[in-house]
Design a protein around this motif. Sequence first.
Motif, PDB file in Angstrom:
ATOM      1  N   GLU A  41       0.950  -1.289   0.104  1.00 52.00           N
ATOM      2  CA  GLU A  41      -0.079  -0.121   0.059  1.00 52.00           C
ATOM      3  C   GLU A  41       1.008   1.274   0.223  1.00 52.00           C
ATOM      4  O   GLU A  41       2.177   1.218   0.532  1.00 52.00           O
ATOM      5  CB  GLU A  41      -1.121   0.063   1.229  1.00 52.00           C
ATOM      6  CG  GLU A  41      -1.810  -1.084   1.294  1.00 52.00           C
ATOM      7  CD  GLU A  41      -3.008  -0.972   0.053  1.00 52.00           C
ATOM      8  OE1 GLU A  41      -3.377  -0.035  -0.242  1.00 52.00           O
ATOM      9  OE2 GLU A  41      -3.206  -2.218  -0.209  1.00 52.00           O
ATOM     10  N   PRO A  42       0.369   2.274  -0.529  1.00 55.50           N
ATOM     11  CA  PRO A  42       1.204   3.589  -0.626  1.00 55.50           C
ATOM     12  C   PRO A  42       1.811   3.779   0.832  1.00 55.50           C
ATOM     13  O   PRO A  42       3.083   4.348   0.925  1.00 55.50           O
ATOM     14  CB  PRO A  42       0.169   4.495  -1.010  1.00 55.50           C
ATOM     15  CG  PRO A  42      -0.791   3.833  -1.913  1.00 55.50           C
ATOM     16  CD  PRO A  42      -0.972   2.450  -1.265  1.00 55.50           C
ATOM     17  N   ASN A  83       9.582  -0.479  -1.535  1.00 60.62           N
ATOM     18  CA  ASN A  83      10.013  -0.105  -0.279  1.00 60.62           C
ATOM     19  C   ASN A  83      11.635  -0.133  -0.250  1.00 60.62           C
ATOM     20  O   ASN A  83      12.282   0.703   0.319  1.00 60.62           O
ATOM     21  CB  ASN A  83       9.686  -0.593   0.928  1.00 60.62           C
ATOM     22  CG  ASN A  83       9.742   0.023   2.320  1.00 60.62           C
ATOM     23  OD1 ASN A  83      10.921   0.093   2.839  1.00 60.62           O
ATOM     24  ND2 ASN A  83       8.955   0.885   2.676  1.00 60.62           N
ATOM     25  N   VAL A  84      12.204  -1.118  -0.899  1.00 60.37           N
ATOM     26  CA  VAL A  84      13.625  -1.195  -0.990  1.00 60.37           C
ATOM     27  C   VAL A  84      14.313  -1.062  -2.486  1.00 60.37           C
ATOM     28  O   VAL A  84      14.926  -2.006  -2.875  1.00 60.37           O
ATOM     29  CB  VAL A  84      14.000  -2.613  -0.309  1.00 60.37           C
ATOM     30  CG1 VAL A  84      15.452  -2.676  -0.064  1.00 60.37           C
ATOM     31  CG2 VAL A  84      13.251  -2.913   0.949  1.00 60.37           C
ATOM     32  N   GLN A  85      13.837  -0.148  -3.072  1.00 60.85           N
ATOM     33  CA  GLN A  85      14.353   0.106  -4.364  1.00 60.85           C
ATOM     34  C   GLN A  85      15.367   1.546  -4.443  1.00 60.85           C
ATOM     35  O   GLN A  85      16.186   1.344  -5.484  1.00 60.85           O
ATOM     36  CB  GLN A  85      13.083   0.530  -5.474  1.00 60.85           C
ATOM     37  CG  GLN A  85      12.083  -0.729  -5.746  1.00 60.85           C
ATOM     38  CD  GLN A  85      11.195  -0.605  -6.881  1.00 60.85           C
ATOM     39  OE1 GLN A  85      10.574   0.346  -6.918  1.00 60.85           O
ATOM     40  NE2 GLN A  85      11.117  -1.606  -7.655  1.00 60.85           N
ATOM     41  N   CYS A 107      11.164   3.019 -10.209  1.00 64.36           N
ATOM     42  CA  CYS A 107       9.954   2.770  -9.516  1.00 64.36           C
ATOM     43  C   CYS A 107       9.918   3.621  -8.062  1.00 64.36           C
ATOM     44  O   CYS A 107       8.845   3.981  -7.477  1.00 64.36           O
ATOM     45  CB  CYS A 107       9.733   1.417  -9.183  1.00 64.36           C
ATOM     46  SG  CYS A 107       9.941   0.373 -10.654  1.00 64.36           S
ATOM     47  N   ALA A 108      11.120   4.101  -7.813  1.00 63.10           N
ATOM     48  CA  ALA A 108      11.179   4.906  -6.405  1.00 63.10           C
ATOM     49  C   ALA A 108      11.538   6.418  -7.001  1.00 63.10           C
ATOM     50  O   ALA A 108      12.008   7.291  -6.242  1.00 63.10           O
ATOM     51  CB  ALA A 108      12.326   4.422  -5.617  1.00 63.10           C
ATOM     52  N   ASP A 109      11.554   6.715  -8.221  1.00 64.95           N
ATOM     53  CA  ASP A 109      11.853   7.889  -8.659  1.00 64.95           C
ATOM     54  C   ASP A 109      13.387   8.363  -8.652  1.00 64.95           C
ATOM     55  O   ASP A 109      13.617   9.609  -8.554  1.00 64.95           O
ATOM     56  CB  ASP A 109      10.927   8.979  -8.290  1.00 64.95           C
ATOM     57  CG  ASP A 109       9.652   8.690  -8.538  1.00 64.95           C
ATOM     58  OD1 ASP A 109       8.828   8.852  -9.690  1.00 64.95           O
ATOM     59  OD2 ASP A 109       8.632   8.159  -7.455  1.00 64.95           O
ATOM     60  N   THR A 144       4.532   5.169  -9.976  1.00 64.76           N
ATOM     61  CA  THR A 144       5.892   5.182  -9.065  1.00 64.76           C
ATOM     62  C   THR A 144       5.533   5.438  -7.681  1.00 64.76           C
ATOM     63  O   THR A 144       4.238   5.717  -7.273  1.00 64.76           O
ATOM     64  CB  THR A 144       7.020   5.915  -9.474  1.00 64.76           C
ATOM     65  OG1 THR A 144       6.561   7.386  -9.551  1.00 64.76           O
ATOM     66  CG2 THR A 144       7.042   5.683 -10.925  1.00 64.76           C
ATOM     67  N   VAL A 145       6.268   5.418  -6.959  1.00 64.46           N
ATOM     68  CA  VAL A 145       6.217   5.823  -5.274  1.00 64.46           C
ATOM     69  C   VAL A 145       5.463   7.199  -5.564  1.00 64.46           C
ATOM     70  O   VAL A 145       4.793   7.739  -4.627  1.00 64.46           O
ATOM     71  CB  VAL A 145       7.352   5.716  -4.725  1.00 64.46           C
ATOM     72  CG1 VAL A 145       7.349   6.388  -3.260  1.00 64.46           C
ATOM     73  CG2 VAL A 145       8.177   4.267  -4.465  1.00 64.46           C
TER      74      VAL A 145
END
Length: 292
Positions: free
Chosen positions: A115-116, A157-159, A187-189, A228-229
Amino acid sequence: MKIGLSSYSLLADIQAGKLTILDVIQWVADNGGEHLELVPYGYSVVDNLELADQIKEKAETLSIELSGYSFPADFCKESEDDFEEEVDRIKQHVDIANRLGIKSIRHDVTAFNLEPEDMTIQYYEKYFSKMVNGSQLIADYAKQFGITTTIENHGFNVQPSDRVQMILDAVNRENFKTTLDIGNFLCADEDPLVGVKKNLKYANRVHFKDFYIRPYYENPGDGKWFITVNRNYLRGAIIGHGDINIREVIKLIKSSGYDGYLTVEFEGMEDCQLGSRLGMSNLKRLWEEAIV
């Protein structure tokens, strides 16, 4: 340097019944690949020893190296019993990798679908000790087989490169490194050139993919876009067709002296066999053209 494919690239045809995993090995050989990374979606080997043995035999017959084995994992458990159950489950995958003769595995440390509110630094800090402890237990177990365990910049979360590095440093095992995915930083910008440059020295394997990138204020409409995040838009592309600066990424990797496996991951909208074939061909061409 050896170019090959992740079986995930052909998942659409595996799920459609057009290809089996044994067909995938043949496909890689027929299309100029040198190795195959097993990602058990659309098939399973951990509970199918007969299939595992068939895969190993087929790969040996065709001189296709089995370069890695990647699977989901999640150490972020509330109870100790659930944590220990997950560790035991992952050890079974280590056992099957050993049976296959594979010397590098990738396990996640958090669930991929979050979830975000769970893509935050607070979630990372809350479960950091469990992610580290779980990774240590798996690395120590795998060491007896001469297997290197890795985490990927994967799972939202771990990107980011810094979060991967923090886990690597805290785990502090010689046989614990990273599967470096050049595209997943997005994905985490995080700029792929930044992420690759920072984490390349920790790389055990390298994943190549490409993305089309659109900012959060330019909704591209229908298609296989994901968010993405920070709510920007990404869609998988054939390597060399998307917006990642593939040529500069290759220069960074080539100049570092890395000489291991380069694994194509295709997840675009095009036919998966076409996208995978062009991806391997483009990667080989761009690698050969790169001057450092």
